[in-house]
Design a protein around this motif. Structure first.
Motif, PDB file in Angstrom:
ATOM      1  N   ALA A 148      82.864  72.892  34.109  1.00 50.52           N
ATOM      2  CA  ALA A 148      81.919  72.233  33.191  1.00 50.52           C
ATOM      3  C   ALA A 148      80.825  73.218  32.780  1.00 50.52           C
ATOM      4  O   ALA A 148      80.421  73.272  31.603  1.00 50.52           O
ATOM      5  CB  ALA A 148      81.312  71.002  33.867  1.00 50.52           C
ATOM      6  N   ALA A 149      80.343  74.021  33.749  1.00 51.03           N
ATOM      7  CA  ALA A 149      79.320  75.036  33.425  1.00 51.03           C
ATOM      8  C   ALA A 149      79.894  76.058  32.447  1.00 51.03           C
ATOM      9  O   ALA A 149      79.225  76.465  31.481  1.00 51.03           O
ATOM     10  CB  ALA A 149      78.845  75.725  34.708  1.00 51.03           C
ATOM     11  N   ALA A 150      81.141  76.459  32.674  1.00 52.23           N
ATOM     12  CA  ALA A 150      81.764  77.450  31.783  1.00 52.23           C
ATOM     13  C   ALA A 150      81.845  76.915  30.361  1.00 52.23           C
ATOM     14  O   ALA A 150      81.559  77.636  29.388  1.00 52.23           O
ATOM     15  CB  ALA A 150      83.151  77.817  32.306  1.00 52.23           C
ATOM     16  N   ASP A 151      82.220  75.636  30.222  1.00 57.70           N
ATOM     17  CA  ASP A 151      82.306  75.044  28.875  1.00 57.70           C
ATOM     18  C   ASP A 151      80.953  75.102  28.178  1.00 57.70           C
ATOM     19  O   ASP A 151      80.862  75.391  26.984  1.00 57.70           O
ATOM     20  CB  ASP A 151      82.789  73.590  28.959  1.00 57.70           C
ATOM     21  CG  ASP A 151      84.276  73.505  29.292  1.00 57.70           C
ATOM     22  OD1 ASP A 151      84.992  74.504  29.045  1.00 57.70           O
ATOM     23  OD2 ASP A 151      84.700  72.456  29.814  1.00 57.70           O
ATOM     24  N   ARG A 152      79.898  74.821  28.940  1.00 57.50           N
ATOM     25  CA  ARG A 152      78.540  74.851  28.336  1.00 57.50           C
ATOM     26  C   ARG A 152      78.167  76.286  27.944  1.00 57.50           C
ATOM     27  O   ARG A 152      77.634  76.538  26.871  1.00 57.50           O
ATOM     28  CB  ARG A 152      77.546  74.276  29.361  1.00 57.50           C
ATOM     29  CG  ARG A 152      76.088  74.443  29.007  1.00 57.50           C
ATOM     30  CD  ARG A 152      75.659  73.508  27.883  1.00 57.50           C
ATOM     31  NE  ARG A 152      74.299  73.823  27.439  1.00 57.50           N
ATOM     32  CZ  ARG A 152      74.017  74.686  26.472  1.00 57.50           C
ATOM     33  NH1 ARG A 152      74.977  75.308  25.838  1.00 57.50           N
ATOM     34  NH2 ARG A 152      72.766  74.917  26.113  1.00 57.50           N
ATOM     35  N   ILE A 153      78.461  77.244  28.816  1.00 55.33           N
ATOM     36  CA  ILE A 153      78.104  78.645  28.548  1.00 55.33           C
ATOM     37  C   ILE A 153      78.835  79.166  27.314  1.00 55.33           C
ATOM     38  O   ILE A 153      78.284  79.951  26.534  1.00 55.33           O
ATOM     39  CB  ILE A 153      78.438  79.517  29.786  1.00 55.33           C
ATOM     40  CG1 ILE A 153      77.499  79.159  30.938  1.00 55.33           C
ATOM     41  CG2 ILE A 153      78.351  81.007  29.464  1.00 55.33           C
ATOM     42  CD1 ILE A 153      77.940  79.702  32.284  1.00 55.33           C
ATOM     43  N   LEU A 154      80.060  78.694  27.125  1.00 53.57           N
ATOM     44  CA  LEU A 154      80.896  79.233  26.041  1.00 53.57           C
ATOM     45  C   LEU A 154      80.834  78.390  24.768  1.00 53.57           C
ATOM     46  O   LEU A 154      81.591  78.647  23.828  1.00 53.57           O
ATOM     47  CB  LEU A 154      82.347  79.353  26.532  1.00 53.57           C
ATOM     48  CG  LEU A 154      82.528  80.348  27.691  1.00 53.57           C
ATOM     49  CD1 LEU A 154      83.923  80.245  28.280  1.00 53.57           C
ATOM     50  CD2 LEU A 154      82.250  81.774  27.223  1.00 53.57           C
ATOM     51  N   GLU A 155      79.904  77.424  24.718  1.00 56.26           N
ATOM     52  CA  GLU A 155      79.775  76.619  23.501  1.00 56.26           C
ATOM     53  C   GLU A 155      79.545  77.537  22.304  1.00 56.26           C
ATOM     54  O   GLU A 155      78.703  78.439  22.361  1.00 56.26           O
ATOM     55  CB  GLU A 155      78.585  75.654  23.629  1.00 56.26           C
ATOM     56  CG  GLU A 155      78.991  74.289  24.096  1.00 56.26           C
ATOM     57  CD  GLU A 155      77.791  73.408  24.415  1.00 56.26           C
ATOM     58  OE1 GLU A 155      76.717  73.590  23.807  1.00 56.26           O
ATOM     59  OE2 GLU A 155      77.945  72.555  25.315  1.00 56.26           O
TER      60      GLU A 155
END
Ligand SMILES: Cc1cc2nc3c(=O)[nH]c(=O)nc-3n(C[C@H](O)[C@H](O)[C@H](O)COP(=O)(O)OP(=O)(O)OC[C@H]3O[C@@H](n4cnc5c(N)ncnc54)[C@H](O)[C@@H]3O)c2cc1C
Ligand code: SF4
Length: 338
Positions: A293-300
């Motif tokens: 979930a953190a990765a998805d936010r970072i890669l938005e």
């Protein structure tokens, strides 16, 4: 060969007017600047050798206000193997040791590492257009050789990446860059040191002409000592720049995250960090689902340009792997990377 003047700086104060002169550049290890001169990419009219300033303390690594002070002329190898860095900032040590080769790390200085230039192939080839080298000529990388290049923070003008490993860990650890010029001294948080390309891709950093980097400071990072990892994905195991790298550090309470730090290299024109994504991890279990979930936010907002499309998946997987490895412990991370 383009002729240039050469001088040696005798003291910091004597160096400042020399490097402020039109067309002058300081040279430290020379591992990037001399290559750029040989390729005709940079043509300074004067080189100011700042290596003698080591005697003025610019190569010192010492405790500083509960944290650490790294001299701009301390070599990358000396920094990575310094006892305090290894014990109190293992993430920085691991990141430096993932870069270049032992020979290069022996020469490369901390100040020069911050200012090393992109490895975009068009930037180095003076026979091609390149907005970073010659503003207004175009960016052939957008539809060309962009396997190494950025997926975040790009602009119409440039999709280059910053190639440093050391800077990714410095960003995760909230470093500050200290500079001096004839006008005085100032401190630049690492978040504001490098720039995104925007409409001025020829400007890599917010260092002003005539400013000399004197040192870098790091705040105390004791809570991240036990759980950190630097993961670097590259085409060869050594002597290759990152396709994607991740500096990850966790402060854990059992299986729960108290605090997290995550910075990425190889994906943007500057080390990439999204503090909101870190804050959202606080109180969450240290599990693959939280990390994803953190990765998805970072890669938005990330986008590929063809040859580098694979980085979208690679970056997500590398973030999850780095955080998972950090959870297992810094000692485990070191073993895995050895
Ligand atoms: C084959 C190869 C592979 C490499 N692989 C990697 C890698 O995997 N990861 C990685 O991170 N790096 C890698 N590097 C890059 C290497 O880390 C940098 O070249 C090095 O850190 C630059 O430091 P230097 O002291 O030699 O800088 P220099 O080449 O001397 O200077 C670089 C720039 O910094 C400026 N500068 C230097 N010191 C100061 C100062 N104190 N104040 C103001 N300006 C200053 C110079 O004017 C110049 O513009 C590689 C380099 C090579 C050649
Ligand atoms: S990505 Fe940047 S450095 Fe590479 S060709 Fe385009 S403008 Fe030049």
């Amino acid at each position: 060969m383009n002729p240039f003047a050469y001088s040696q700086a005798k003291s910091v104060d004597a160096a400042l007017p020399l490097i402020a002169a039109e067309g002058a550049r300081p040279v430290a290890g020379g591992t990037n600047l001399i290559d750029l001169i040989k390729e005709g990419v940079m043509q300074p009219s004067a080189l100011v050798d700042i290596n003698p300033l080591a005697h003025a303390g610019l190569d010192v690594i010492e405790d500083f206000e509960g944290g650490l002070r790294l001299g701009a002329l301390a070599r990358n190898a000396a920094t990575a193997y310094h006892d305090t860095v290894r014990k109190r900032y293992p993430l920085l040590s691991a990141a430096i040791l993932a870069g270049a080769s032992p020979q290069l790390r022996n020469m490369a200085s901390n100040g020069g590492n911050l200012l090393q230039r992109t490895r975009c192939v068009y930037f180095y080839d003076v026979g091609t257009p390149c907005n970073k080298r010659e503003p207004g000529t175009g960016c052939p990388a957008k539809n060309g050789l962009n396997r190494q290049l950025a997926i975040l923070g790009t602009s119409e003008q440039c999709i280059a990446t910053h190639p440093s490993d050391m800077c990714v860990a410095l960003r995760a650890l909230d470093a500050t860059v200290h500079v001096k010029s004839a006008g005085g001294a100032r401190a630049i948080p690492i978040a504001d040191f490098h720039r995104l390309p925007g409409d001025t891709p020829q400007i890599d950093s917010n260092l002003q002409p005539g400013e000399l980097i004197t040192h870098i400071t790091l705040p105390d990072a004791a809570r991240f000592i036990e759980h950190s990892a630097y993961i670097k994905v590259r085409d060869r195991l050594s002597y290759a720049f990152a396709l994607v790298s991740v500096a990850a550090a966790l402060d854990l309470d059992g299986g729960t995250i108290r605090a997290a730090r995550i910075a990425l290299g190889g994906v943007a024109h500057k080390p990439w960090r999204i503090e909101d994504a870190e804050a959202a991890l606080a109180g969450k279990p240290a599990t693959e689902a939280s990390f994803a979930a953190a990765a998805d936010r970072i890669l938005e907002g990330a986008r590929g340009y063809g040859q580098n499309d694979f980085k979208l998946t690679l970056a997500k997987n590398a973030i999850v792997q780095a955080l998972t490895t950090a959870t297992r412990g810094t000692a485990f991370a070191k073993g895995e990377q050895a």
